[in-house]
Design a protein around this motif. Sequence first.
Motif, PDB file in Angstrom:
ATOM      1  N   GLU A 161       0.829  -1.214   0.000  1.00  0.00           N
ATOM      2  CA  GLU A 161       0.000   0.000   0.000  1.00  0.00           C
ATOM      3  C   GLU A 161       0.861   1.260   0.000  1.00  0.00           C
ATOM      4  OE1 GLU A 161      -2.703  -0.270   3.234  1.00  0.00           O
ATOM      5  OE2 GLU A 161      -3.933  -1.815   2.276  1.00  0.00           O
ATOM      6  N   ARG A 162       1.788   1.328  -0.939  1.00  0.00           N
ATOM      7  CA  ARG A 162       2.646   2.500  -1.056  1.00  0.00           C
ATOM      8  C   ARG A 162       3.272   2.520  -2.443  1.00  0.00           C
ATOM      9  NH1 ARG A 162       7.822   0.484   2.662  1.00  0.00           N
ATOM     10  NH2 ARG A 162       8.745  -0.886   1.053  1.00  0.00           N
ATOM     11  N   TRP A 163       3.741   3.710  -2.841  1.00  0.00           N
ATOM     12  CA  TRP A 163       4.494   3.843  -4.081  1.00  0.00           C
ATOM     13  C   TRP A 163       5.933   3.377  -3.843  1.00  0.00           C
ATOM     14  CZ3 TRP A 163       2.767   5.052  -8.876  1.00  0.00           C
ATOM     15  CH2 TRP A 163       1.472   5.555  -8.973  1.00  0.00           C
ATOM     16  N   GLU A 164       6.444   2.596  -4.785  1.00  0.00           N
ATOM     17  CA  GLU A 164       7.791   2.060  -4.649  1.00  0.00           C
ATOM     18  C   GLU A 164       8.619   2.383  -5.886  1.00  0.00           C
ATOM     19  OE1 GLU A 164       7.565  -2.125  -3.697  1.00  0.00           O
ATOM     20  OE2 GLU A 164       7.361  -1.649  -1.561  1.00  0.00           O
ATOM     21  N   VAL A 165       9.936   2.326  -5.713  1.00  0.00           N
ATOM     22  CA  VAL A 165      10.875   2.608  -6.793  1.00  0.00           C
ATOM     23  C   VAL A 165      11.854   1.444  -6.913  1.00  0.00           C
ATOM     24  CG1 VAL A 165      12.613   4.190  -7.696  1.00  0.00           C
ATOM     25  CG2 VAL A 165      10.706   5.084  -6.339  1.00  0.00           C
ATOM     26  N   PHE A 166      11.945   0.882  -8.107  1.00  0.00           N
ATOM     27  CA  PHE A 166      12.976  -0.111  -8.383  1.00  0.00           C
ATOM     28  C   PHE A 166      14.172   0.616  -8.977  1.00  0.00           C
ATOM     29  CE2 PHE A 166      15.162  -2.684 -11.579  1.00  0.00           C
ATOM     30  CZ  PHE A 166      15.590  -3.743 -10.796  1.00  0.00           C
ATOM     31  N   GLU A 167      15.321   0.507  -8.321  1.00  0.00           N
ATOM     32  CA  GLU A 167      16.522   1.204  -8.765  1.00  0.00           C
ATOM     33  C   GLU A 167      17.368   0.270  -9.624  1.00  0.00           C
ATOM     34  OE1 GLU A 167      18.425   2.545  -5.236  1.00  0.00           O
ATOM     35  OE2 GLU A 167      16.874   4.016  -4.735  1.00  0.00           O
ATOM     36  N   VAL A 168      17.720   0.734 -10.823  1.00  0.00           N
ATOM     37  CA  VAL A 168      18.466  -0.097 -11.758  1.00  0.00           C
ATOM     38  C   VAL A 168      19.877  -0.370 -11.256  1.00  0.00           C
ATOM     39  CG1 VAL A 168      19.327  -0.270 -14.122  1.00  0.00           C
ATOM     40  CG2 VAL A 168      17.106   0.783 -13.682  1.00  0.00           C
ATOM     41  N   THR A 169      20.535   0.640 -10.716  1.00  0.00           N
ATOM     42  CA  THR A 169      21.946   0.500 -10.334  1.00  0.00           C
ATOM     43  C   THR A 169      22.137  -0.505  -9.200  1.00  0.00           C
ATOM     44  OG1 THR A 169      21.669   2.415  -8.876  1.00  0.00           O
ATOM     45  CG2 THR A 169      22.534   2.823 -11.103  1.00  0.00           C
ATOM     46  N   THR A 170      21.238  -0.486  -8.231  1.00  0.00           N
ATOM     47  CA  THR A 170      21.379  -1.384  -7.076  1.00  0.00           C
ATOM     48  C   THR A 170      20.543  -2.653  -7.204  1.00  0.00           C
ATOM     49  OG1 THR A 170      19.576  -0.289  -5.867  1.00  0.00           O
ATOM     50  CG2 THR A 170      21.812   0.598  -5.587  1.00  0.00           C
ATOM     51  N   GLY A 171      19.518  -2.622  -8.064  1.00  0.00           N
ATOM     52  CA  GLY A 171      18.633  -3.769  -8.194  1.00  0.00           C
ATOM     53  C   GLY A 171      17.709  -3.937  -7.010  1.00  0.00           C
ATOM     54  N   ARG A 172      17.566  -2.896  -6.195  1.00  0.00           N
ATOM     55  CA  ARG A 172      16.733  -2.974  -4.998  1.00  0.00           C
ATOM     56  C   ARG A 172      15.484  -2.120  -5.154  1.00  0.00           C
ATOM     57  NH1 ARG A 172      21.239  -2.405  -0.089  1.00  0.00           N
ATOM     58  NH2 ARG A 172      22.427  -4.309  -0.595  1.00  0.00           N
ATOM     59  N   THR A 173      14.501  -2.429  -4.312  1.00  0.00           N
ATOM     60  CA  THR A 173      13.241  -1.696  -4.319  1.00  0.00           C
ATOM     61  C   THR A 173      13.064  -0.974  -2.994  1.00  0.00           C
ATOM     62  OG1 THR A 173      12.250  -3.339  -5.794  1.00  0.00           O
ATOM     63  CG2 THR A 173      10.752  -1.899  -4.606  1.00  0.00           C
ATOM     64  N   HIS A 174      12.735   0.316  -3.076  1.00  0.00           N
ATOM     65  CA  HIS A 174      12.529   1.128  -1.874  1.00  0.00           C
ATOM     66  C   HIS A 174      11.208   1.874  -1.982  1.00  0.00           C
ATOM     67  CE1 HIS A 174      16.729   0.462  -0.708  1.00  0.00           C
ATOM     68  NE2 HIS A 174      17.080   0.800  -1.953  1.00  0.00           N
TER      69      HIS A 174
END
Length: 661
Positions: A161-174
């Motif tokens: 229940e939140r907006w998330e960002v997948f980061e290409v450089t780290t391969g992680r989602t925050h």
Amino acid sequence: QFVLMHRRLNRCMEVVFFWLNEVVFPFDTMQYPQRRISSAWNLADTTHVIGFSGTDDNRFLLPYQVNQIQHADEELRATNGKMIDLVLSCTQKVHQVVTTKSAIWEILLNDCFELKVQALIDTGGLMAGSKLDAVVNHVATKLKVADCTFKGFVYYSTDKERWEVFEVTTGRTHSITRSTLSACDCFVFFDESRCRGTDLKLRRDSSALVTLDKRLTKDKFLQGCARMRQLFPGGQSLILAGTTEVVTKKSKPLEVLNMIVENGIKSVERGLPVYVQRARDFVSFPKPVDDNFELNEMYSKSIVQNQSFHLYLDSFEEVVGTESAVLKEAAAYARSIGNDVDVAGGIGAEECEKEVHAESEQEEEREVEVTSQSPRSQEDWDYQLVFNDPNRLFGPRFHQLSDLIKEYGVADMNAIRWSTNVFCTLNFWETIENAKGCSGLSPFLRLVDPVMVFPDGRVVLISLFELDNLLPLWWLQSRRPGVSIDHVFRLVSKCPELGCWSLPVSTETLVSLKLFRGDVKYELEKEKRILRQMLQDLDRPVDSMKELLSTRNRLSRYEKSDLAKEAYLFPPGVSIDHVFRLVSKCPELGCWSLPVSTETLVSLKLFRGDVNYDLEKEKHILRQMLQDLDRPIDSMKELLSTRNRLSRYEKSDLAKEAFLL
């Protein structure tokens, strides 16, 4: 104790019926003699009704206590027109989503990156049904391409229940609040539920792909477009995208907007009868409404199709009366805005009317006159042989499905390569008298349900009459290995919990059962390969599959299914088609698998007056065709003049090739 009772009594039909009658049915099918009905009219029944809506398309159907206030400021009253003007002036083009064997959501995401848009706004719900993990993985693969300028992928996680960002450089989602990336640096996906009320800052010069649906209304469409907060000429822009059901390659933004506005009008028209019903429910609340579940009461009253809304109101007032001032006011208001409106339905039972509306929206019925036939009585046979000596039954009693189809000539299924392990009984196959003399046996085929599975992999389709006689014998034999009796839907299911994966049935047999049953989903690659082998001898595979599904009343499931894609791969032996489909690069038009050489296609295109030759091989062939001309430019202009296409010559591929000569 329960385990012991189940082990001893789980096959006793008297116990099963007792459990259904005393426990299951009273709880799951409980009906009350009366009910109270409330709606938004009851919520708005107060002296302090305050609200805000960004669109006013549904203002005609608001509860009578609520009024849409027209603002005194002319600029604010012109919001609708200004937004429509912005959409028209800022739309780059209308893009047709060409469906292939891939999932629609994959095609849509691929188109986003090919068109170099920053956002996907799914107002048309084309991404519905896609798994978020699969979407993230697919986009992540696209983002890792060298020429991609986006540093991440912004999406809404319904689980967290939140907006998330997948980061290409780290391969992680925050979470978007904790990520070092902002939305303007990422590719953004607004799912259908996030097309309203979401505000993310995108690049000033970015563009967005806005999906369309054939029932999309103006309020939903404009709300989605408004996610581009800097939508103005020279700023952000839009690309409208829809499938072949919605748009064509030549569709213009104005045509799309006209369709959307028309959908809004139809939505209001469909809501007028509901508006009157809600007024009646509001007046009667909190007095309970009597429910009569007699079939005669629910279904005997006629449902008039496409009658005038004024006639509908007349019959409504005749049935319920208009003693209440609220009901009288609501009826008068509905009558004032319902001019020239036709509605489907009568003043019958509410459940019956709901069913009629649902059926009219979901499918178009086709009336087929079927010759009257006499049902065939089923014959008894020695059922004990199934467990004692089954081989004696194969041939005299159990017949191969392919042999019966060939003998009776059902539809266009003779050429299908059915599995030799699929058998059926004559009781299953012959449902009418004089079956062999009937040319139209297809409407009388029995549903594929109970099946016997033998240890050697052979399966036998049986009727429910035979199932009733076999079950008591099978229960007595169930502790000894041998024949199994089950339902086909459990046999072909991919769910291990249904308990049929241990049966010795080959994939070829399962695919034949699924096809004869009318299934359209074949997800495993092995299933698709077998299906292609089964259909390869058909002259017109698409028509044959539609005919087969018609006999199973499943034709509505055919479009965009696995079966449709596999049937599409097989062209007929001799084809009659249009040249524009033959020379087109659109695989959906269905001509790429025809045995026509590139030389032939280029000759057809030139004789037809085409000026675009995108492939290098086409250009090479075109140069060879024109090399003997003394004046190639004049000759090409002369040819295009005969086709009334001279205006397309300048700066075309044909002009360039003629100039080089």
